[in-house]
Write a protein that holds these residues in place. Structure first.
Motif, PDB file in Angstrom:
ATOM      1  N   GLN A 164     -60.463 -50.201 -32.511  1.00  0.00           N
ATOM      2  CA  GLN A 164     -59.906 -51.449 -33.062  1.00  0.00           C
ATOM      3  C   GLN A 164     -60.266 -51.465 -34.829  1.00  0.00           C
ATOM      4  O   GLN A 164     -59.100 -51.863 -35.377  1.00  0.00           O
ATOM      5  N   GLN A 165     -61.248 -51.385 -34.966  1.00  0.00           N
ATOM      6  CA  GLN A 165     -61.688 -51.328 -36.412  1.00  0.00           C
ATOM      7  C   GLN A 165     -61.004 -50.376 -37.263  1.00  0.00           C
ATOM      8  O   GLN A 165     -60.442 -50.662 -38.364  1.00  0.00           O
ATOM      9  N   ILE A 166     -60.977 -49.152 -36.790  1.00  0.00           N
ATOM     10  CA  ILE A 166     -60.204 -47.924 -37.365  1.00  0.00           C
ATOM     11  C   ILE A 166     -58.778 -48.273 -37.527  1.00  0.00           C
ATOM     12  O   ILE A 166     -58.048 -48.221 -38.806  1.00  0.00           O
ATOM     13  N   MET A 167     -58.214 -48.915 -36.366  1.00  0.00           N
ATOM     14  CA  MET A 167     -56.708 -49.262 -36.436  1.00  0.00           C
ATOM     15  C   MET A 167     -56.499 -50.491 -37.550  1.00  0.00           C
ATOM     16  O   MET A 167     -55.564 -50.431 -38.112  1.00  0.00           O
TER      17      MET A 167
ATOM     18  N   THR B 224     -46.756 -51.710 -33.685  1.00  0.00           N
ATOM     19  CA  THR B 224     -46.221 -51.227 -32.344  1.00  0.00           C
ATOM     20  C   THR B 224     -46.556 -49.968 -31.783  1.00  0.00           C
ATOM     21  O   THR B 224     -47.544 -49.718 -30.625  1.00  0.00           O
ATOM     22  N   LEU B 225     -46.762 -48.918 -32.744  1.00  0.00           N
ATOM     23  CA  LEU B 225     -47.655 -47.765 -32.513  1.00  0.00           C
ATOM     24  C   LEU B 225     -49.117 -47.841 -32.147  1.00  0.00           C
ATOM     25  O   LEU B 225     -49.678 -47.297 -31.360  1.00  0.00           O
TER      26      LEU B 225
ATOM     27  N   LEU C 264     -39.990 -53.630 -41.442  1.00  0.00           N
ATOM     28  CA  LEU C 264     -39.590 -52.829 -40.420  1.00  0.00           C
ATOM     29  C   LEU C 264     -40.496 -51.617 -40.276  1.00  0.00           C
ATOM     30  O   LEU C 264     -40.899 -51.418 -39.238  1.00  0.00           O
ATOM     31  N   ALA C 265     -41.115 -50.937 -41.424  1.00  0.00           N
ATOM     32  CA  ALA C 265     -42.072 -49.856 -41.142  1.00  0.00           C
ATOM     33  C   ALA C 265     -43.372 -50.736 -40.511  1.00  0.00           C
ATOM     34  O   ALA C 265     -44.044 -49.792 -39.496  1.00  0.00           O
ATOM     35  N   THR C 266     -43.760 -51.936 -41.122  1.00  0.00           N
ATOM     36  CA  THR C 266     -45.038 -52.493 -40.451  1.00  0.00           C
ATOM     37  C   THR C 266     -44.947 -52.751 -39.020  1.00  0.00           C
ATOM     38  O   THR C 266     -45.724 -52.838 -38.255  1.00  0.00           O
ATOM     39  N   ALA C 267     -43.635 -53.086 -38.605  1.00  0.00           N
ATOM     40  CA  ALA C 267     -43.514 -53.458 -37.460  1.00  0.00           C
ATOM     41  C   ALA C 267     -43.526 -52.167 -36.354  1.00  0.00           C
ATOM     42  O   ALA C 267     -44.252 -52.243 -35.170  1.00  0.00           O
TER      43      ALA C 267
ATOM     44  N   LEU D 149     -49.838 -49.617 -28.814  1.00  0.00           N
ATOM     45  CA  LEU D 149     -49.748 -48.654 -27.970  1.00  0.00           C
ATOM     46  C   LEU D 149     -50.923 -47.748 -27.742  1.00  0.00           C
ATOM     47  O   LEU D 149     -51.175 -47.320 -26.787  1.00  0.00           O
ATOM     48  N   VAL D 150     -51.254 -47.339 -28.884  1.00  0.00           N
ATOM     49  CA  VAL D 150     -52.363 -46.479 -28.799  1.00  0.00           C
ATOM     50  C   VAL D 150     -53.706 -47.212 -28.192  1.00  0.00           C
ATOM     51  O   VAL D 150     -54.303 -46.710 -27.422  1.00  0.00           O
ATOM     52  N   TRP D 151     -53.845 -48.479 -28.524  1.00  0.00           N
ATOM     53  CA  TRP D 151     -54.910 -49.253 -28.272  1.00  0.00           C
ATOM     54  C   TRP D 151     -54.742 -49.552 -26.767  1.00  0.00           C
ATOM     55  O   TRP D 151     -55.745 -49.517 -26.038  1.00  0.00           O
ATOM     56  N   TYR D 152     -53.563 -49.817 -26.333  1.00  0.00           N
ATOM     57  CA  TYR D 152     -53.455 -50.231 -24.754  1.00  0.00           C
ATOM     58  C   TYR D 152     -53.534 -49.100 -23.812  1.00  0.00           C
ATOM     59  O   TYR D 152     -54.262 -48.993 -22.819  1.00  0.00           O
TER      60      TYR D 152
END
Length: 451
Positions: A155-158, A21-22, A14-17, A25-28
């Protein structure tokens, strides 16, 4: 799988999902921001080109090239192309290989004042520009190297943040699952120490408010019931063994004595009579125990039964057993009273018979019987003026095979009231006994009426 492992996996998923998702959303949204910001730069470049090249009439000289050399905000692979109102190319700072491709985009301006599109790795805009009544079409395109570099870095940071976050989530899930299940583990440890000889022990009930505390409280209530059942069972077995052993021992002794010493048929007959009487006691006790087991079994079929018929049958049987004993019976009924209950006629007759037999057994005077019926309740009251029951004995009078201290010389095994209690419970009624020593006893049986 252990509950702790299961909780950890569920928490991690759940936490990973949520984390992924967050992150998406940040990347998008950052990708949209980069695109909009770059198109805004292209639009600014196009407007500058329109003012410089068209308004100032520098379409055919090197002014734009000189301006680009001094422009610190030059876009990578920057390309500016200008078409006139006849769709003819009048200026470009790049090769002419994209000329036809750009020319095909000009009709799109009929519906939108500004057109954004992408060709390969280049992003472009098309806008209309009017100068002195003449219409021009300006194309501006380029490659957002800085924006894509920032997006790649993001992307690398995330990715690293998600990997690190996943590790923390697993550890946190394992830790919190252990904390949550720790009270249950304590209950398990405490329960493992409870044995048949240590039923007095209880588990810790914690704060007595949350679900785990309620579980512990429920378990303790079950332990109370088990302890009572074990104590009753031990008492029952001890009393039953004693009651069965006495007549059997007497029977065995009588028969052995007869075999060794009796020489004539008259003596044999006397010995057999004594043995038969003792065996009758064993049979009576066994029948009582079987009756108690049958009632406790709870498999008796219940139908509509007339309580007054059962009571009259029981009174008749007791009257036959105790001839000459006065058993006055009173009926007290209301206007809409009924004597019907959902139950078993045989069992109800047995219950009334047990109470009446005890009343006559321990009292030499008259025993009064009162039947009262209201709208939804039937009450049977049986009163005697006999020996009574002491307070000490009253606490155990409904225990199987328990007999009071003042019943010496009166035959019995202490099963009747226990059976009666079970029968009344089976009929969803209540049994109440009030007594005083040497003054008498009153037994009140209440049953729910059936309209």
């Amino acid at each position: 799988m252990l509950i702790r492992n299961r909780l950890t996996i569920i928490f991690t998923l759940l936490a990973t999902a949520i984390q992924l998702t967050l992150s998406l959303l940040v990347w998008y949204f950052y990708s949209l921001y980069r695109q909009e910001e770059f198109y805004s730069r292209l639009e600014s470049k196009a407007r500058v080109a329109g003012r410089v090249l068209i308004s100032r009439r520098h379409l055919h000289d090197d002014f734009f090239k000189n301006m680009v050399r001094t422009d610190l905000l030059t876009i990578v692979e920057e390309q500016i192309s200008i078409y006139d109102n006849r769709h003819n190319l009048v200026f470009t700072n790049r090769t002419l290989k994209e000329s036809e491709y750009y020319k095909e985009k000009i009709p799109l301006l009929s519906s939108d004042p500004l057109v954004e599109f992408r060709s390969g790795h280049l992003e472009s805009i098309l806008m209309a520009y009017r100068d002195r009544g003449q219409l021009f079409y300006i194309f501006a395109s380029g490659y957002d190297r800085i924006g894509f570099a920032k997006l790649g870095t993001l992307q690398q940071i995330m990715l690293l943040a998600n990997l690190f976050g996943f590790t923390l989530i697993v550890l946190a899930g394992w830790y919190f699952a252990g904390r949550v299940l720790n009270p249950i583990s304590q209950i398990v440890d405490e329960v493992e120490q409870i044995t048949a000889t240590q039923l007095y022990k209880r588990v810790n009930e914690g704060n007595r408010r949350d679900e785990i505390a309620q579980l512990a409280m429920t378990f303790n209530q079950m332990l109370f019931r088990l302890e009572d059942a074990f104590v009753s069972q031990r008492s029952f077995v001890a009393h039953a063994s004693h009651e069965l052993r006495t007549p059997l021992t007497n029977t065995l002794g009588t028969l052995e004595t007869s075999i060794r010493y009796d020489q004539n048929p008259a003596d044999w007959r006397d010995s057999m009579v004594i043995a038969v009487e003792e065996l009758k006691k064993v049979i009576a006790l066994t029948n009582g125990l079987l009756g108690l087991a049958k009632v406790t079994d709870g498999t008796v079929a219940l139908t509509a039964v007339q309580v007054d018929d059962c009571l009259l049958t029981a009174v008749g049987q007791v009257q036959t057993k105790y001839p000459g004993r006065s058993l006055p019976l009173q009926f007290m009924t209301g206007d809409e009273a009924v004597f019907t209950v959902k139950g078993s006629a045989t069992l109800l007759t047995t219950a009334f018979l047990n109470v009446l037999d005890n009343a006559c057994k321990y009292s030499g005077e008259a025993v009064t019987v009162e039947l009262q019926a209201k709208e939804d309740q039937i009450t049977i009251t049986i009163t005697d003026r006999g020996r009574g029951i002491s307070e000490v004995d009253a606490a155990h009078i409904l225990d199987p095979l328990y007999r009071g201290e003042n019943v010496e010389g009166v035959p019995g095994y202490g099963i009747g009231l226990a059976v009666t209690q079970k029968i009344i419970d089976l009929h969803q009624g209540s049994l109440q006994i009030t007594s005083q020593v040497n003054e008498g006893t009153t037994v009140t049986i209440t049953l729910p009426g059936q309209v």
